[in-house]
Design a protein around this motif. Sequence first.
Motif, mmCIF file in Angstrom:
data_model
loop_
_atom_site.group_PDB
_atom_site.id
_atom_site.type_symbol
_atom_site.label_atom_id
_atom_site.label_comp_id
_atom_site.label_asym_id
_atom_site.label_seq_id
_atom_site.Cartn_x
_atom_site.Cartn_y
_atom_site.Cartn_z
ATOM 1 N N PRO A 27 0.826 -1.212 0.000
ATOM 2 C CA PRO A 27 0.000 0.000 0.000
ATOM 3 C C PRO A 27 0.863 1.266 0.000
ATOM 4 N N GLN A 28 0.308 2.344 -0.505
ATOM 5 C CA GLN A 28 1.022 3.621 -0.511
ATOM 6 C C GLN A 28 1.160 4.180 0.905
ATOM 7 N N LEU A 134 2.354 -15.998 -0.930
ATOM 8 C CA LEU A 134 3.065 -14.837 -0.386
ATOM 9 C C LEU A 134 3.209 -14.935 1.127
ATOM 10 N N ILE A 135 4.411 -14.614 1.621
ATOM 11 C CA ILE A 135 4.708 -14.587 3.049
ATOM 12 C C ILE A 135 4.920 -13.127 3.447
ATOM 13 N N TYR A 136 4.232 -12.702 4.504
ATOM 14 C CA TYR A 136 4.256 -11.308 4.945
ATOM 15 C C TYR A 136 4.895 -11.205 6.324
ATOM 16 N N ASP A 151 -4.613 -2.138 6.288
ATOM 17 C CA ASP A 151 -4.021 -1.525 5.085
ATOM 18 C C ASP A 151 -3.389 -2.572 4.185
ATOM 19 N N VAL A 152 -2.788 -3.588 4.770
ATOM 20 C CA VAL A 152 -2.136 -4.623 3.979
ATOM 21 C C VAL A 152 -3.172 -5.545 3.330
ATOM 22 N N PHE A 153 -4.262 -5.808 4.044
ATOM 23 C CA PHE A 153 -5.310 -6.659 3.506
ATOM 24 C C PHE A 153 -6.134 -5.895 2.489
#
Length: 153
Positions: A27-28, A134-136, A151-153
Amino acid sequence: MIRRILFIVLAMLTLVACKDEMRQYFPQTMAGMELSDYKSGSDAAEEMNRLHGKSIEAEAVAVARYGDGAAELWISRAKDGREARRQTGKMVHLMFENPKSPFSYMKRFEYEGVPIYPFTGMGKRHLVFFRGDLIYWVTVSPEASEQALADVF
C-alpha cells in the motif's frame, strides 16, 4: 513496416516483463504513514538474507518502509502456497523456540480468516502470516498494528 511493428511489440513486451510484479502488494500508506522506501529483487533478497544470516529460498522478495522507517512490510513469494505455509510455520517455530530470540510470541489470532502470528520485540509489534504463495512480515508500533493489517489486507 512489419519490422517496425514487430520492434514496437517486442519493446512493449520487454517493458511489461521488467515491471516489478511485487509492487502491487504494497500500500502507498500503512498505519497512517507514507511509503518512504521500496526495494525489490536482488537488493531486497540480499537484505533479507543478511537479516536471517543465510540464504532464504524465494521466487521474489520486496520490502517497503513507511514513515522514514517507523514501519516495515516485507513480502516474499514462495514457489507455491504449500511452500509459503511451510516457510511461515518454520519461521514462527524457530522464533518461538529460540531462547536467544529478541521476539516474544503472543497469542495467534485470525484476521479475515488468515492466521496471524504476532510477536513483540525491539519496541515493535511483528505480524507474520501467509496468503496464497506470499509470506508477509509487518513491523509497526503496537498501537498501529490493527490499522497496518487493515491496510495490507
